[in-house]
Design a protein around this motif. Sequence first.
Motif, short mmCIF file in Angstrom:
data_model
loop_
_atom_site.label_atom_id
_atom_site.label_comp_id
_atom_site.label_asym_id
_atom_site.label_seq_id
_atom_site.Cartn_x
_atom_site.Cartn_y
_atom_site.Cartn_z
N GLU A 423 0.81 -1.22 0.00
CA GLU A 423 0.00 0.00 0.00
C GLU A 423 0.84 1.27 0.00
O GLU A 423 0.49 2.25 -0.64
N ALA A 424 1.93 1.23 0.78
CA ALA A 424 2.63 2.50 1.00
C ALA A 424 4.02 2.55 0.38
O ALA A 424 4.21 3.09 -0.71
N VAL A 425 5.02 2.02 1.06
CA VAL A 425 6.41 2.21 0.64
C VAL A 425 7.11 0.88 0.38
O VAL A 425 7.15 0.03 1.27
N PRO A 426 7.63 0.65 -0.81
CA PRO A 426 7.65 1.54 -1.99
C PRO A 426 6.52 1.24 -2.97
O PRO A 426 6.66 1.47 -4.16
N GLY A 427 5.36 0.73 -2.48
CA GLY A 427 4.24 0.38 -3.36
C GLY A 427 3.42 1.57 -3.84
O GLY A 427 3.97 2.54 -4.36
N HIS A 428 2.09 1.51 -3.62
CA HIS A 428 1.19 2.51 -4.21
C HIS A 428 1.57 3.96 -3.90
O HIS A 428 1.56 4.81 -4.78
N TYR A 429 1.88 4.23 -2.63
CA TYR A 429 2.15 5.63 -2.26
C TYR A 429 3.36 6.18 -3.03
O TYR A 429 3.33 7.28 -3.57
N THR A 430 4.43 5.37 -3.08
CA THR A 430 5.63 5.83 -3.78
C THR A 430 5.39 6.00 -5.27
O THR A 430 5.82 6.98 -5.88
N GLN A 431 4.66 5.07 -5.86
CA GLN A 431 4.36 5.17 -7.29
C GLN A 431 3.60 6.45 -7.59
O GLN A 431 3.85 7.13 -8.58
N LEU A 432 2.72 6.80 -6.67
CA LEU A 432 1.90 8.00 -6.82
C LEU A 432 2.75 9.27 -6.81
O LEU A 432 2.54 10.18 -7.59
N ILE A 433 3.75 9.31 -5.92
CA ILE A 433 4.63 10.48 -5.85
C ILE A 433 5.33 10.66 -7.19
O ILE A 433 5.39 11.75 -7.73
N TYR A 434 5.82 9.56 -7.73
CA TYR A 434 6.52 9.64 -9.02
C TYR A 434 5.58 10.07 -10.13
O TYR A 434 5.93 10.88 -10.98
N MET A 451 -0.61 -1.72 -14.44
CA MET A 451 0.68 -1.13 -14.08
C MET A 451 0.68 -0.73 -12.61
O MET A 451 1.65 -1.00 -11.88
N ILE A 452 -0.40 -0.11 -12.17
CA ILE A 452 -0.47 0.39 -10.79
C ILE A 452 -0.43 -0.78 -9.80
O ILE A 452 0.39 -0.80 -8.88
N GLU A 453 -1.27 -1.79 -10.00
CA GLU A 453 -1.26 -2.94 -9.10
C GLU A 453 0.01 -3.77 -9.27
O GLU A 453 0.57 -4.26 -8.30
N GLY A 454 0.44 -3.90 -10.52
CA GLY A 454 1.65 -4.68 -10.81
C GLY A 454 2.85 -4.11 -10.07
O GLY A 454 3.67 -4.85 -9.53
N TRP A 455 2.95 -2.77 -10.03
CA TRP A 455 4.08 -2.15 -9.33
C TRP A 455 4.05 -2.50 -7.84
O TRP A 455 5.07 -2.84 -7.24
N ALA A 456 2.87 -2.42 -7.22
CA ALA A 456 2.76 -2.70 -5.78
C ALA A 456 3.13 -4.16 -5.50
O ALA A 456 3.81 -4.46 -4.51
N VAL A 457 2.72 -5.06 -6.37
CA VAL A 457 3.03 -6.48 -6.20
C VAL A 457 4.53 -6.73 -6.44
O VAL A 457 5.18 -7.48 -5.72
N TYR A 458 5.06 -6.02 -7.43
CA TYR A 458 6.51 -6.11 -7.71
C TYR A 458 7.31 -5.62 -6.50
O TYR A 458 8.31 -6.22 -6.11
N ALA A 459 6.84 -4.52 -5.89
CA ALA A 459 7.56 -3.92 -4.75
C ALA A 459 7.72 -4.92 -3.61
O ALA A 459 8.78 -4.98 -2.97
#
Length: 591
Positions: A423-434, A451-459
């Motif tokens: 949810e937060a670091v470095p998942g959804h919240y970090t992606q959002l900042i970028y 892409m959004i969910e994939g990034w959080a799962v990748y994190a």
Amino acid sequence: MKSIYLLLLSLILQACTMGNGEEDGRQTSTENISFDEYKQVFVEELWKVNPSWASYEGYHAYDSILLIPNEDTRVLQMSFADTVLMNLEKFDFDKLSENNKTDFYLIENYARSSLFYLSEFKSWEWNPASYNLGGNFFQVLDYTDSPLYERLSNINLKLMNVPEYYIQAKLNIDKPTKEHTELAIEQITGSLSIFQNNIVDSLDKAGSCGDLKIALQKNLNNAVTAIQDYLGWLENDVLPGLDSTNSRDFRIGEEMYNRKFSFDLQSMYSPKEIYKKAIDEKAAVLDSMYAIADSLWPKYFGILKKPELDKEKMISMIIDTISNQHVHPDSFVTAIRQQIPELIKFVETHNLLSMQDKKLEVRETPKYMRGVAGASISAPGPYDKNAATYYNVTPLDDYSEESAESYLKEYNNYMLQILNIHEAVPGHYTQLIYSNQSPSIIKSILGNGAMIEGWAVYAERMMLEEGYGNNQLELWLMYYKWNLRTICNTILDYGIHVKGMNREEAMDLLIRQAFQQEAEAEAKWRRARLSQVQLCSYFTGYYEIMELRKEIQKQMENDFDLREFHEEFLSYGSAPVKYIRQLMLQSDSNS
Ligand code: ZN
């Protein structure tokens, strides 16, 4: 003579290239300026043909409008999509900046998918739950930046169309699915309280506003009657007549599934490829879990004999025992709040990506938002950029002792860390900042969910691979359980809609093979029958990012830098991974 001629020729050539170069540069920026202008026009027009969507995104100019879902409206929306495709053709794609290229693709996909939804998928014919106005009216009422009187005036105008809206809804419905009919009855009954309570309360608060009050009360009564009439029709006329011969199957079938998958996820892989990959990945994850459970056995069960012939049983016994390590119900929110700085510190000391903006406020989920997810990120919308970002965590005050215990066993000390990474670091919240650093209204409205969910799962995976948690076996085991949920979402979704998976098979997959609680599995079975493709977005995006990383690693060999990879990947905003891939591979071969 010859040399002078050559010299002249080369000067002319040089002049030509210089001229062209300059002109190219100018054209490139002109092309981008006009594309930027077009994007503004596109969004304005988009809201005109989708006023309810506009209110959800925080654009309130059309709050008073309720379109009747008839043929005229569909023709209007389809011709808008056709016009968009024609307008896009006028741009020279190659001259667009990278940000505009991805925006171009997103707009194009929006237009094509909107034609697909209106003329092929046609859920307006078979999903009675698509005629639920509760949320839309709530968005208008809840827009507190606007004075109450103005909001009520808009609501009054909107209410006037409700009776005709439901007359048309009844005309549209043809052979609905039983599942969506039941959903409609449940959800629209729930929505009635927005009309009967929320709007009425606001009207009381508004004090004297003369004629508006009288008109609104009358229109409100008519609207409630129309909604109740629609509900009665579904309950008494539609639902009892639905059996296997005249209702529609909730399974959308392979052909439709493939089409929807391509529009919704915009993946470079086909659904079949993703499904196959998920099956392989599930087997690999189970092997890893078994190996961990085997090593942890003596620590938790001493000399007790292992159920060696039943891998799943052995894994589930270990998971069950470890799950007892959890926080006290009173300190759930505090535990999460304390963990965020540790995650930020790990990301920074391990040079995984830069975290310039560290402000993330963990708060208790506001009461009106409670009920669904236990933890979520609230990000400001495209029209409200300066608003704060919150990590909402629902405290367990309202839980019975028993359900709090069950919830905390699920979000035990290990799982809580994975949740915070996601949810937060470095998942959804970090992606959002970028993604906010290269602001694009197109990406915030039409951003790619995979892409959004994939990034959080990748994190999650990346953090553990980089040593977060010191390779503690318990943490890895819980991570795998969580990861298995993502993988099984894909297997379940494709399995149900394409391969005809039934309830019994679904329950076995989720409970026995993926270690889920029965209540969770039940909810997932329900969700998978009511939606299509969305459950695949997590694994699809994750898989694409992992593959892209491998590809770039191979290309760059020793020059590969994880931090650079992350920062470049995130710099393109919430675009589909396949387009980010094109741009990244291009820029790496140029440099
Ligand atoms: Zn997520």
